[in-house]
Enzyme design. Structure first.
Site, short mmCIF file in Angstrom:
data_model
loop_
_atom_site.label_atom_id
_atom_site.label_comp_id
_atom_site.label_asym_id
_atom_site.label_seq_id
_atom_site.Cartn_x
_atom_site.Cartn_y
_atom_site.Cartn_z
N HIS A 79 -20.85 46.09 -84.82
CA HIS A 79 -21.95 47.08 -85.20
C HIS A 79 -21.92 48.25 -84.54
O HIS A 79 -22.02 49.58 -84.91
CB HIS A 79 -23.16 46.49 -84.68
CG HIS A 79 -23.49 45.09 -85.50
ND1 HIS A 79 -24.41 44.15 -85.29
CD2 HIS A 79 -23.06 44.60 -86.87
CE1 HIS A 79 -24.50 43.17 -86.13
NE2 HIS A 79 -23.62 43.43 -86.93
N HIS A 238 -25.66 45.08 -95.06
CA HIS A 238 -25.24 44.84 -93.70
C HIS A 238 -23.92 44.38 -93.86
O HIS A 238 -23.00 44.71 -92.94
CB HIS A 238 -26.13 43.85 -93.08
CG HIS A 238 -25.48 43.57 -91.88
ND1 HIS A 238 -25.87 44.29 -90.75
CD2 HIS A 238 -24.52 42.53 -91.28
CE1 HIS A 238 -25.29 43.96 -89.59
NE2 HIS A 238 -24.53 42.75 -89.79
N ASP A 242 -20.89 45.98 -91.65
CA ASP A 242 -19.68 45.08 -90.83
C ASP A 242 -18.41 45.89 -91.62
O ASP A 242 -17.39 45.80 -90.34
CB ASP A 242 -19.64 43.68 -91.34
CG ASP A 242 -20.87 42.93 -90.52
OD1 ASP A 242 -21.56 43.46 -89.65
OD2 ASP A 242 -21.20 41.97 -91.08
N HIS A 265 -15.45 39.37 -91.96
CA HIS A 265 -14.77 39.94 -90.88
C HIS A 265 -13.13 39.70 -90.95
O HIS A 265 -12.36 40.74 -90.85
CB HIS A 265 -15.30 39.64 -89.28
CG HIS A 265 -16.57 39.80 -89.24
ND1 HIS A 265 -17.20 41.16 -89.27
CD2 HIS A 265 -17.77 39.12 -88.99
CE1 HIS A 265 -18.45 41.06 -89.00
NE2 HIS A 265 -18.90 40.19 -88.67
#
Length: 305
Positions: A79, A238, A242, A265
């Site tokens: 973040h 969001h 990421d 991720h």
């Protein structure tokens, strides 16, 4: 010339670690040209440095974690990294007195305010961008992520959760990147999780700092946060946040077209590694003439909150 950027002054904030639940102090400091983004664990003696590097991302379960050759880690960097990408900050020293960056409210917005409060200044060195030259794609089952050439930074992200509160109309988000677009459309989108997963993880001693104050939490039927969502499609926004943070692990803003389906991720990092491993797929570029820089990267420090 489009110049590198750093902070005007140091700034400090205290928050809570998502996984430990412990207090964490984060200090952001200016850095010299060509330093890059460097994280430091100041709770260790001697202090351990973690330069932003996609090859140092060795754990992507629940967050993005940098782990050095000795197995020392710093977690939940994505973040803050996204905020740095959003504001085009090239050089910065990030000090934290714990194994993780504080979670704040679960978005990048507190970091944006922190960085703007410290002030951003240009440095007497040309800013380098990574320009995508060839199509690159990575897959993991039905999940995929890809880059192709584009004169700007365009993002297209799709999620697919079988949940009553996540309708088909809120599963995709597209954006042409700019500092303004990032701050207003992406930075406030919070991380999210499912109650059954959170309860299990906390029973295993993980996400002890997770709460309705720093995450969107869903049970089997609905969103549990009393105030609801900041955007109707906050969850996919969001995931884009990421991705922006994960892709900035190279330390350079990217010129290209990013598209992803159910990526996380790990796959974001796999794509970045695949691009950098292929010398034909990318190049460094600088811009002597501001007229030549892609529109989204013009004066990213001039942001109105």
């Amino acid at each position: 010339m489009i110049k590198q950027r750093t902070l005007k002054q140091s700034i400090k904030v205290t928050g809570v670690g998502l996984h430990s639940g412990e207090k964490v102090t984060l200090t952001l400091r200016p850095a010299m040209p060509n330093t890059g983004v460097v994280y430091y664990r100041t709770d260790l003696n001697p202090t351990v440095a973690f330069p932003a590097d996609p090859n140092s991302v060795r754990d992507t379960m629940l967050c993005t974690a940098l782990i050095n050759e000795q197995g020392v880690r710093i977690s939940t960097v994505e973040h803050l990294n996204a905020a740095l990408a959003g504001l085009g900050i090239d050089n910065i020293i990030i000090e934290v007195d714990a194994p993780e960056i504080p979670i704040m409210d679960g978005s990048a917005s507190p970091f944006i305010y922190l960085l703007l409060d410290a002030g951003i200044e240009e440095q007497n060195a040309a800013k380098k961008f990574i320009r995508i030259k060839e199509y690159v794609r990575v897959e993991d089952g039905d999940k995929w992520a890809e880059f192709k050439p584009y004169n700007g930074f365009r993002l297209d992200f799709t999620i697919d959760f079988d949940h009553p509160a996540i309708g088909k109309d809120v599963r995709n988000y597209e954006m042409n990147f700019s500092a303004q677009a990032f701050v207003h459309q992406i930075s406030r989108a919070r991380t999210f999780g499912f109650m059954k997963d959170i309860e299990y993880l906390q029973s295993q001693g993980l996400v002890l700092g997770g709460s309705l104050d720093n995450a969107i939490v869903l049970d089997d039927y609905r969103i549990l946060n009393e105030d609801g969502l900041r955007f109707k499609d906050e969850l996919v926004r969001h995931k884009m946040l990421d991705a922006i943070g994960d892709l900035y692990m190279a330390g350079y803003n990217i010129i290209g077209d990013f598209k992803a389906y159910k990526s996380g991720h790990g796959l974001n990092n796999k794509l970045l590694r695949a691009v950098l491993a292929n010398q034909e797929a990318w190049e460094f570029v600088t811009f002597e003439d501001k007229e030549q820089v892609p529109q989204g990267y013009v004066a990213p420090a001039q942001v109105l909150i």
